[in-house]
Design an enzyme around this catalytic site. Structure first.
Site, PDB file in Angstrom:
ATOM      1  CE  LYS A  85      -2.309   0.118  11.078  1.00  0.00           C
ATOM      2  NZ  LYS A  85      -1.529  -0.280  11.157  1.00  0.00           N
ATOM      3  CB  THR A  86      -4.751   6.551  10.003  1.00  0.00           C
ATOM      4  OG1 THR A  86      -3.544   6.150  11.198  1.00  0.00           O
ATOM      5  CG2 THR A  86      -5.365   7.742  10.831  1.00  0.00           C
ATOM      6  CD  GLU A 125      -5.711   3.448  12.530  1.00  0.00           C
ATOM      7  OE1 GLU A 125      -4.554   3.220  12.874  1.00  0.00           O
ATOM      8  OE2 GLU A 125      -6.137   5.089  12.652  1.00  0.00           O
TER       9      GLU A 125
END
Length: 411
Positions: A85-86, A125
């Protein structure tokens, strides 16, 4: 928390902050406050929290506050997933750079944890820990993958999958990976799919793997839109790029800007970040702290053509190490050489009988060699013996192992 603080200040708020490593915690930081925001790492008896409760000051968790801030934007894209996700959020930030989007990251890209921009686009995020992502109400939700993690909170795979399902369906526009079998409960109703399978709407075709990057043709429902050349390696990053592209296109961004943004993306800090090449051995630092992430990291290096791979791993939390012990052993054994640091406790107290030695013994039971070291000095002394031409050495973990990696290359 840094970006959230900067967003608050941009909105006209006056802020203070505290950190255990930077001046410590003291109730004085909460004096005169209208609101106290705390992260999941903060203990209930924190002096600032105690002062706030005793003096009637409003208190919000970081996740609750993020959800409130997001309400101030016209179009919110929230990126969730057990892994990636980052990087995907940072890829979206690169795509949306000409549109002055506000971006909130859990890691660093270009030395920053995000960007405070305009009030139209907010890209963030969406962390699944303790169902934190359910405080967000995005226009576009992205689910990269689903995997059992945070076993100190989630009961089992069904429990965490249900949480991802609720998050995904909180948005009118849903992006879901069709290649991820554990995301099957999310792959129903009206959603946009991405992946490499023939059934996916957005696909990567004609992939070329190489050191330093990956190249593929991006297609929409079988129609080629163009070639994308990434500066980051690995199959997992192709999936991240597909997800970012799908979300950007769903938000109305033309493919030309998607291509430009992805091709200019240089990688997130500590996501297979290249450090140096002592004696021809490439040294990387990586955030991988889950078995699947370790598998992806080693697989990426294999695809890049390295003849030998050494892994220096710092397990993250006692609960994760214990509950995923066999999976960690299997993932680590994909490397040729295995060195282990002590467990990074993070928010946990020690578990009796749970240590890196337990993981080491599990690997030894499979007939493979692994060694444990209690200090980073000893760890790096052992790592120096793994240096050889055309090999890769990767330091993995979400704790402090990056300190050892950077000390190693500066030695």
């Amino acid at each position: 928390m840094k970006v959230l603080r900067r967003i608050a200040e941009a909105d006209g708020a006056q802020t203070t902050g505290s950190d255990a490593a930077l001046g410590g915690h003291d109730e004085k930081f909460a004096h005169g406050a209208d609101l106290v925001v705390y992260s999941s790492a903060i203990a209930p008896d924190n002096p600032e929290l105690t002062y706030a409760h005793e003096n009637g000051i409003k208190v919000l968790s970081r996740a609750e506050y993020l959800g409130q801030l997001a309400l101030g934007y016209s179009s919110v894209i929230a990126v969730a997933g057990s892994h990636g996700k980052t990087t995907t959020t940072a890829m979206l930030g690169s795509i949306f750079a000409p549109y002055n989007a506000t971006v909130h990251l859990g890691g660093t890209y270009g030395g920053e944890c995000g960007h405070v921009g305009g009030k139209k686009y907010f890209i963030t995020e969406a962390c699944e820990y303790r169902r934190n992502f359910l405080h967000l109400l995005p226009r576009v939700s992205v689910v990269l993958n689903v995997e059992l993690d945070h076993t100190d909170y989630y009961r089992d795979e069904e429990d965490i999958t249900q949480a991802f399902n609720v998050f995904s369906r909180s948005a009118p526009v849903r992006i879901v990976c069709d290649d991820d079998p554990k995301s099957a409960p999310l792959q129903t109703g009206n959603y946009i799919s991405f992946g490499m399978g023939e059934h996916c709407r957005y696909r990567a075709e004609r992939l070329v793997w190489q050191k330093g990057g990956t190249r593929f043709t991006f297609t929409d429902s079988g129609r080629p839109l163009g070639e994308i050349s990434l500066k980051v390696m690995g199959r997992h990053n192709v999936y991240n790029a597909l997800a970012a592209a799908a979300a950007a296109i769903a938000a109305g961004i033309p493919f030309a800007d998607v291509k430009r943004g992805l091709e200019s993306f240089a990688g997130v800090g500590r996501r297979l970040e290249y450090l140096a090449s002592p004696c021809g051995c490439d040294v990387y630092t990586d955030y991988a702290h889950h078995p699947r992430e370790i598998e992806s990291t080693v697989g990426c290096l294999r695809e890049a053509g390295y003849t030998r791979i050494g892994i220096v791993f710092e397990p993250h939390t006692y609960s994760r190490t214990l509950s995923l012990l066999d999976s960690f052993a299997s993932a680590l054994m994909l490397a040729d050489d295995i060195l282990l640091a002590d467990i990074y406790a993070a928010r946990e107290d020690p578990y009796p009988g749970v240590s890196s030695q337990l993981l080491c013994r599990r690997i030894l039971c499979e007939g493979r060699c692994a060694r444990c070291y209690s200090t980073f000095f000893e760890l790096n002394e052992a790592a120096a013996q793994l240096v050889q031409k055309d090999a890769a050495l990767v330091y993995c973990g979400a704790g402090t192992i990056d300190v050892a990696a950077r000390a190693f290359v500066h030695k």
